[in-house]
Design a protein around this motif. Sequence first.
Motif, PDB file in Angstrom:
ATOM      1  N   GLU A  91      -5.722   5.752  10.530  1.00  9.38           N
ATOM      2  CA  GLU A  91      -4.813   4.924  10.839  1.00  9.38           C
ATOM      3  C   GLU A  91      -3.244   4.831  10.213  1.00  9.38           C
ATOM      4  N   ALA A  92      -3.525   5.250   8.651  1.00 14.17           N
ATOM      5  CA  ALA A  92      -2.688   5.656   7.953  1.00 14.17           C
ATOM      6  C   ALA A  92      -1.819   6.806   8.320  1.00 14.17           C
ATOM      7  N   ARG A  93      -2.470   7.857   8.763  1.00 14.96           N
ATOM      8  CA  ARG A  93      -1.774   9.208   9.207  1.00 14.96           C
ATOM      9  C   ARG A  93      -0.968   8.798  10.255  1.00 14.96           C
ATOM     10  N   ASP A  94      -1.562   8.009  11.388  1.00  8.03           N
ATOM     11  CA  ASP A  94      -0.864   7.640  12.721  1.00  8.03           C
ATOM     12  C   ASP A  94       0.575   7.071  12.207  1.00  8.03           C
ATOM     13  N   LEU A  95       0.222   5.895  11.163  1.00  5.92           N
ATOM     14  CA  LEU A  95       1.558   5.036  10.809  1.00  5.92           C
ATOM     15  C   LEU A  95       2.446   5.956  10.450  1.00  5.92           C
ATOM     16  N   PHE A  96       2.299   6.768   9.345  1.00  4.19           N
ATOM     17  CA  PHE A  96       3.276   7.706   8.731  1.00  4.19           C
ATOM     18  C   PHE A  96       3.970   8.553   9.866  1.00  4.19           C
ATOM     19  N   ARG A  97       3.407   8.941  10.694  1.00  2.00           N
ATOM     20  CA  ARG A  97       4.106   9.753  11.883  1.00  2.00           C
ATOM     21  C   ARG A  97       4.696   8.995  13.030  1.00  2.00           C
ATOM     22  N   ASN A  98       4.625   7.551  12.901  1.00  3.40           N
ATOM     23  CA  ASN A  98       4.994   6.821  14.133  1.00  3.40           C
ATOM     24  C   ASN A  98       6.578   6.761  14.172  1.00  3.40           C
ATOM     25  N   GLN A  99       7.093   7.381  15.110  1.00  2.26           N
ATOM     26  CA  GLN A  99       8.605   7.650  15.348  1.00  2.26           C
ATOM     27  C   GLN A  99       9.368   6.309  15.462  1.00  2.26           C
ATOM     28  N   ALA A 100       8.537   5.179  15.945  1.00  5.59           N
ATOM     29  CA  ALA A 100       9.233   4.129  16.315  1.00  5.59           C
ATOM     30  C   ALA A 100       9.145   3.116  15.476  1.00  5.59           C
ATOM     31  N   THR A 101       8.070   3.073  14.690  1.00  5.39           N
ATOM     32  CA  THR A 101       8.148   2.053  13.445  1.00  5.39           C
ATOM     33  C   THR A 101       8.316   2.738  12.023  1.00  5.39           C
ATOM     34  N   THR A 102       8.310   3.999  11.659  1.00  8.10           N
ATOM     35  CA  THR A 102       8.490   4.554  10.436  1.00  8.10           C
ATOM     36  C   THR A 102       9.517   5.405  10.148  1.00  8.10           C
ATOM     37  N   GLU A 103      10.292   5.287   9.147  1.00 12.77           N
ATOM     38  CA  GLU A 103      11.274   6.268   8.660  1.00 12.77           C
ATOM     39  C   GLU A 103      11.302   6.557   7.065  1.00 12.77           C
ATOM     40  N   PHE A 104      11.243   7.912   6.942  1.00 14.66           N
ATOM     41  CA  PHE A 104      11.177   8.375   5.444  1.00 14.66           C
ATOM     42  C   PHE A 104      12.459   8.472   4.992  1.00 14.66           C
ATOM     43  N   VAL A 105      12.989   7.843   4.000  1.00 14.88           N
ATOM     44  CA  VAL A 105      14.472   7.843   3.554  1.00 14.88           C
ATOM     45  C   VAL A 105      14.381   8.575   2.293  1.00 14.88           C
ATOM     46  N   ILE A 106      15.160   9.823   1.904  1.00 14.53           N
ATOM     47  CA  ILE A 106      15.065  10.683   0.681  1.00 14.53           C
ATOM     48  C   ILE A 106      16.185   9.893   0.004  1.00 14.53           C
ATOM     49  N   VAL A 107      15.960   9.578  -1.288  1.00 15.92           N
ATOM     50  CA  VAL A 107      17.049   9.193  -2.282  1.00 15.92           C
ATOM     51  C   VAL A 107      17.117  10.245  -3.481  1.00 15.92           C
ATOM     52  N   THR A 108      18.480  10.687  -3.599  1.00 19.05           N
ATOM     53  CA  THR A 108      18.476  11.731  -4.640  1.00 19.05           C
ATOM     54  C   THR A 108      19.962  11.554  -5.272  1.00 19.05           C
ATOM     55  N   ILE A 109      20.244  12.481  -6.426  1.00 20.17           N
ATOM     56  CA  ILE A 109      21.371  12.264  -7.274  1.00 20.17           C
ATOM     57  C   ILE A 109      22.241  13.688  -6.899  1.00 20.17           C
ATOM     58  N   PRO A 110      23.611  13.702  -6.911  1.00 19.30           N
ATOM     59  CA  PRO A 110      24.180  14.893  -6.757  1.00 19.30           C
ATOM     60  C   PRO A 110      24.369  16.033  -7.871  1.00 19.30           C
ATOM     61  N   THR A 111      23.052  16.310  -8.126  1.00 15.44           N
ATOM     62  CA  THR A 111      22.851  17.696  -8.991  1.00 15.44           C
ATOM     63  C   THR A 111      22.211  18.665  -8.181  1.00 15.44           C
ATOM     64  N   VAL A 112      22.383  19.939  -8.628  1.00 12.52           N
ATOM     65  CA  VAL A 112      21.967  21.208  -7.980  1.00 12.52           C
ATOM     66  C   VAL A 112      20.483  20.900  -7.820  1.00 12.52           C
ATOM     67  N   MET A 113      19.752  20.759  -8.981  1.00 15.09           N
ATOM     68  CA  MET A 113      18.354  20.729  -9.039  1.00 15.09           C
ATOM     69  C   MET A 113      17.847  19.691  -7.873  1.00 15.09           C
ATOM     70  N   ALA A 114      18.301  18.256  -8.108  1.00 20.11           N
ATOM     71  CA  ALA A 114      17.709  17.183  -7.280  1.00 20.11           C
ATOM     72  C   ALA A 114      18.115  17.720  -5.821  1.00 20.11           C
ATOM     73  N   ALA A 115      19.563  18.108  -5.494  1.00 19.08           N
ATOM     74  CA  ALA A 115      19.441  18.714  -4.169  1.00 19.08           C
ATOM     75  C   ALA A 115      18.635  19.650  -3.524  1.00 19.08           C
ATOM     76  N   ALA A 116      18.157  20.641  -4.386  1.00 21.05           N
ATOM     77  CA  ALA A 116      17.200  21.550  -3.991  1.00 21.05           C
ATOM     78  C   ALA A 116      15.858  20.911  -3.929  1.00 21.05           C
ATOM     79  N   GLU A 117      15.616  19.997  -4.867  1.00 22.41           N
ATOM     80  CA  GLU A 117      14.137  19.462  -4.527  1.00 22.41           C
ATOM     81  C   GLU A 117      14.335  18.516  -3.101  1.00 22.41           C
ATOM     82  N   SER A 118      15.415  17.986  -3.004  1.00 23.88           N
ATOM     83  CA  SER A 118      15.537  17.062  -1.686  1.00 23.88           C
ATOM     84  C   SER A 118      15.515  17.880  -0.489  1.00 23.88           C
TER      85      SER A 118
END
Length: 230
Positions: free
Chosen positions: A121-148
């Motif tokens: 059920e958790a797997r289906d929730l993570f992939r549900n296009q209608a209800t779930t969105e993952f937002v990446i939060v980063t900082i403007p450094t080369v290392m952080a950008a590469a990680e993102s």
Amino acid sequence: MADDGGQKLNQVLDSLGLSAVADQLKDLQLGELLDTPPPGVVQFLKAPEYAHFKRIIFDTAPTGHTLRLLSLPDFLDVSIGKLVRLRQKLSLSAVKNFFTGSSSKDPAVEKLEELKARMAEARDLFRNQATTEFVIVTIPTVMAAAESCRLATALHKEGIPIKTIVVNQVLQQNATDKFLSARRADQQRALAHLHEDAGLDGLQVITGPLFDLEVRGVPALTYFGNQVWK
């Protein structure tokens, strides 16, 4: 009984074709999951006290831990399936049921199957296009950008919905001396807190300066080291 560091467990799992998941099973502490299963994301969302919220935000761990969390349902789906079959083969109650014709289920197998269902059920929730969105939060450094970028690639591969990336700590074009003075004063308050904290009393405090460019490469690291450890 003396602790053999999991050697016997590895031998048993290897003989049953489960050697590939031995380390992961030990890290997951499956026994604790069965005895006291965590509520998890799905159970949290199902709780009636949160039903009136339109959006619920989960602040995830750093990239490596987050990717392990997102891949955990798939890993457990395969691993628990193997464990259920293994338990059914080795369980004494299963042998008794074979000879007596009893239809009672093994409690351990029931727990494993319940955990497997929650993970699916958790797997289906993570992939549900209608209800779930993952937002990446980063900082403007080369290392952080590469990680993102690495995180975004992994999320797309896992089928996790991702539409937005937030970049914090971006220096504004109209930054003035007043802005820099405010930042400096804020840093000084933070450093004073470190010096006054009883738990840090007696520790050597080493401060590294903020340079106008990112410290990358051997020459830059050498220069940085000479500035910090004089």
